[in-house]
Design a protein around this motif. Structure first.
Motif, PDB file in Angstrom:
ATOM      1  N   PRO A  54       0.793  -1.085   0.127  1.00  0.00           N
ATOM      2  CA  PRO A  54       0.067   0.005   0.074  1.00  0.00           C
ATOM      3  C   PRO A  54       0.822   1.121   0.134  1.00  0.00           C
ATOM      4  O   PRO A  54       0.415   2.314  -0.537  1.00  0.00           O
ATOM      5  N   GLU A  55       1.946   1.184   0.596  1.00  0.00           N
ATOM      6  CA  GLU A  55       2.899   2.491   0.850  1.00  0.00           C
ATOM      7  C   GLU A  55       3.378   2.894  -0.864  1.00  0.00           C
ATOM      8  O   GLU A  55       3.579   4.089  -1.054  1.00  0.00           O
ATOM      9  N   ILE A  56       3.629   1.902  -1.621  1.00  0.00           N
ATOM     10  CA  ILE A  56       4.354   2.307  -2.696  1.00  0.00           C
ATOM     11  C   ILE A  56       3.438   2.288  -3.881  1.00  0.00           C
ATOM     12  O   ILE A  56       3.659   2.938  -4.930  1.00  0.00           O
ATOM     13  N   PHE A  57       2.315   2.024  -3.537  1.00  0.00           N
ATOM     14  CA  PHE A  57       1.158   1.709  -4.836  1.00  0.00           C
ATOM     15  C   PHE A  57       0.688   3.349  -5.118  1.00  0.00           C
ATOM     16  O   PHE A  57       0.215   4.159  -4.234  1.00  0.00           O
ATOM     17  N   SER A  58       0.685   3.701  -6.262  1.00  0.00           N
ATOM     18  CA  SER A  58       0.077   4.852  -6.673  1.00  0.00           C
ATOM     19  C   SER A  58      -0.893   4.881  -7.609  1.00  0.00           C
ATOM     20  O   SER A  58      -0.935   3.809  -8.284  1.00  0.00           O
TER      21      SER A  58
END
Lengths: 432, 143
Positions: free
Chosen positions: A377-381
């Protein structure tokens, strides 16, 4: 033909006598001249005078790649730096490379063992050798070069790449011996055919190949495509480079040049010495190196040893072809790759979990490496452009780390297999 | 004014879209609008749902990578030039769009346009200044 009949056909008794003398001398030299070894021997409470028989080698401590890195760059040299006339380094591994330093005597040893090996392949002073191994810090190019010059053959130091040029030169110069890695050889034959040049009709009489894992099927395919016998070359920078062991026409194992390199096969977990015929990790001690003698080097290569006399007449022991590694090192397009290097690259990306899987394939002669990386979730854009940039960034980081361009595929979180906390990191679909 | 949209990372692999939608079905979440952007290897599924928080929760519980973000819903005349008139407003205000998607409203002769721009507040202001009809979030979720 046998290059050095006296040594290559020596009786076991005479050989062992030579080996123990040389081992004693080597241990004495490292104890006196290499502070790192002096400390290591003292820590193990063993001194040069304790080495009375070849059996006593088991009392000596091992040398690992990490030891060699610790003393980077010149800490293993047993002579004055001014006596070192050449250096080489090992290829793309984590951290600092391993430096190997050669005195004039070492270069002579290297030339000698390579001359023996090339002679096994049938090379004589009448031959023209096209050496596609890289010239540079890598030992492959120079090792073959020195051996061929020792024999007096004509060397074409063409190095790697420029495939069309390779084919043209092969044809125009009338190359009789080719040196390449198996995958490059297969690629070369394909390009040759595309260029309208049938490699079968060349004047090749032998092929030497190394630096990669291969199968008997691959050897047969190479032999069929070039219509010439192919011989396996084994070596490693830490010991000397190519020329530690080579195949004779019997192609039933590689003769290890025991008068220079003392082999042991051990159980890599327990350290127990294994009897002939049992597979285990190859450990090598140099017996004659001056610039950088190495005691009981853990090669991490898996093989077995056979002391039976060979039908070729040579008495030197034979190791079987390398079929695996003790560690998780992979050879991709001839380059050593450790999964830990990939992990290190991934950790440079903020928010990325180091959940990954390396998939190595050989879809069309050349190795391909894909790295699957889990998104989080942190790197998903929500931005496609950003996601593609991220993919590219990971590819760049991995390339900086291992020296190879790989394909990165982003996968959904928690979709890569985990087994009891330890993931299956590598899937090697190539057949060895 | 701002409508919550959830974006979901999907691999380009058989059954992945179904899996995501099936999770929403299981949670009784009906989809108001949907837009799937894809590359050769992965896709991003964007959804407008009545209860975005719940949708995010159930998807994350099932290990999907989900991002919540905000878009603007604009009501358009469902006739030639309807969309162009909105785009002109944005162009004149020098607003960069990341993406848009539209669908036909159940209200007769109306369509709804979802806009994602880098500066959402500036976009809302530009649209309001030009008297475009921006739909409140509650109305969109209830569609």
């Amino acid at each position: 033909m046998i290059w050095n009949e006296e040594m290559e056909c020596i009786s076991r008794d005479d050989l062992e006598e030579l080996q123990i003398r040389r081992l004693q001398d080597t241990v004495k030299r490292v104890y006196e001249n290499v502070p790192y070894y002096k400390r290591k021997l003292e820590e193990n409470n063993i001194y040069p005078e304790d080495i009375e028989s070849l059996e006593d080698i088991k009392e000596l401590p091992y040398t690992t790649k990490d030891d060699l890195r610790e003393v980077y760059p010149f800490g293993m040299f047993a002579t004055h730096r001014k006596d070192i006339i050449e250096v080489h380094t090992s290829s793309g591994t984590t951290g600092k490379p391993v430096v190997s330093g050669y005195t004039r005597e070492d270069i002579e040893i290297w030339s000698e063992v390579m001359a023996r090996g090339l002679t096994m392949m049938g090379v004589t002073e009448d031959d023209i050798i096209q050496n596609t191994h890289g010239y540079g810090l890598f030992t492959g190019g120079f090792g073959v070069h020195y051996g061929a010059q020792k024999i007096g053959a004509t060397v074409i130091p063409i190095s790697t790449g420029q495939t069309r040029r390779q084919i043209e030169i092969m044809k125009d110069f009338g190359t009789t011996v080719m040196i390449f890695t198996p995958s490059y050889g297969l690629y070369l034959s394909e390009v040759a055919e595309e260029e309208g040049h049938n490699p079968k009709k060349s004047q090749l009489k032998a092929i030497g190949f190394g630096a990669e894992m291969w199968t008997e099927e691959m050897r047969r395919e190479l032999e069929r495509r070039f219509n010439a016998p192919a011989f396996n070359i084994y070596g490693l920078t830490e010991i000397i480079g190519p020329g530690v062991a080579m195949e004779c026409p019997e192609k039933d194992g590689l003769h290890i040049f025991e008068d220079h390199f003392y082999p042991e096969i051990i159980n890599s977990k327990t350290g127990e010495t294994l009897p002939p015929g049992k597979r285990g990790e190859l450990v090598i001690t140099t017996l004659t190196r001056i610039g950088m003698p190495i005691i009981r080097f853990r090669t991490k290569d898996i093989t077995s040893i056979n002391y039976d006399e060979c039908s070729c007449g040579r008495t030197l022991a034979r190791i079987s072809r390398i079929t695996g590694r003790v560690d998780d090192m992979l050879k991709v397009r001839g380059v050593s790759v450790f999964p830990s290097q990939v992990e290190k690259a991934l950790l440079k990306v903020d928010g990325l979990q180091p959940h990954y899987q390396i998939i190595v394939t050989r879809p069309h002669l050349m190795d391909e490496m894909e790295v699957k990386v889990e998104t989080s979730p942190e790197i998903f854009s929500d931005d496609i452009g950003e996601m593609m940039e991220l993919q590219k960034k990971i590819e760049d980081y991995i390339r900086d780390e291992i020296g190879l361009r790989v394909k990165v595929t982003l996968v959904e979180p928690k979709t890569l297999p985990r087994s009891e906390g330890k993931a299956v990191r590598v899937i090697d679909k190539r057949k060895f | 004014m701002k409508v919550k949209q959830i974006s979901i990372f999907l691999e380009n692999k058989k059954g992945r879209l179904w899996k995501a939608l099936n999770i929403l079905r299981g949670a009784g979440i009906n989809i108001r609008a949907l837009y799937l952007a894809d590359t050769s290897e992965f896709g991003i599924l964007r959804l407008i749902v009545p209860d975005p928080e719940l949708a995010r929760k159930v998807l994350e519980e099932n290990d999907f990578a989900v991002k919540m973000n905000e878009v603007i819903a604009v009501e358009l005349e469902d006739k030639p030039g309807g969309l162009a008139s909105i785009l002109k407003i944005l162009k004149d205000s020098q607003i960069n769009l990341e993406y848009i998607y539209a669908f036909v409203h159940e209200k007769k002769d109306k369509a709804i346009l979802f806009l994602k721009a880098d500066d959402i507040d500036k976009t809302i202001k530009a649209l309001q200044d030009s008297n475009a009809k921006i739909l409140p979030a509650e109305e969109v979720y209830k569609l």
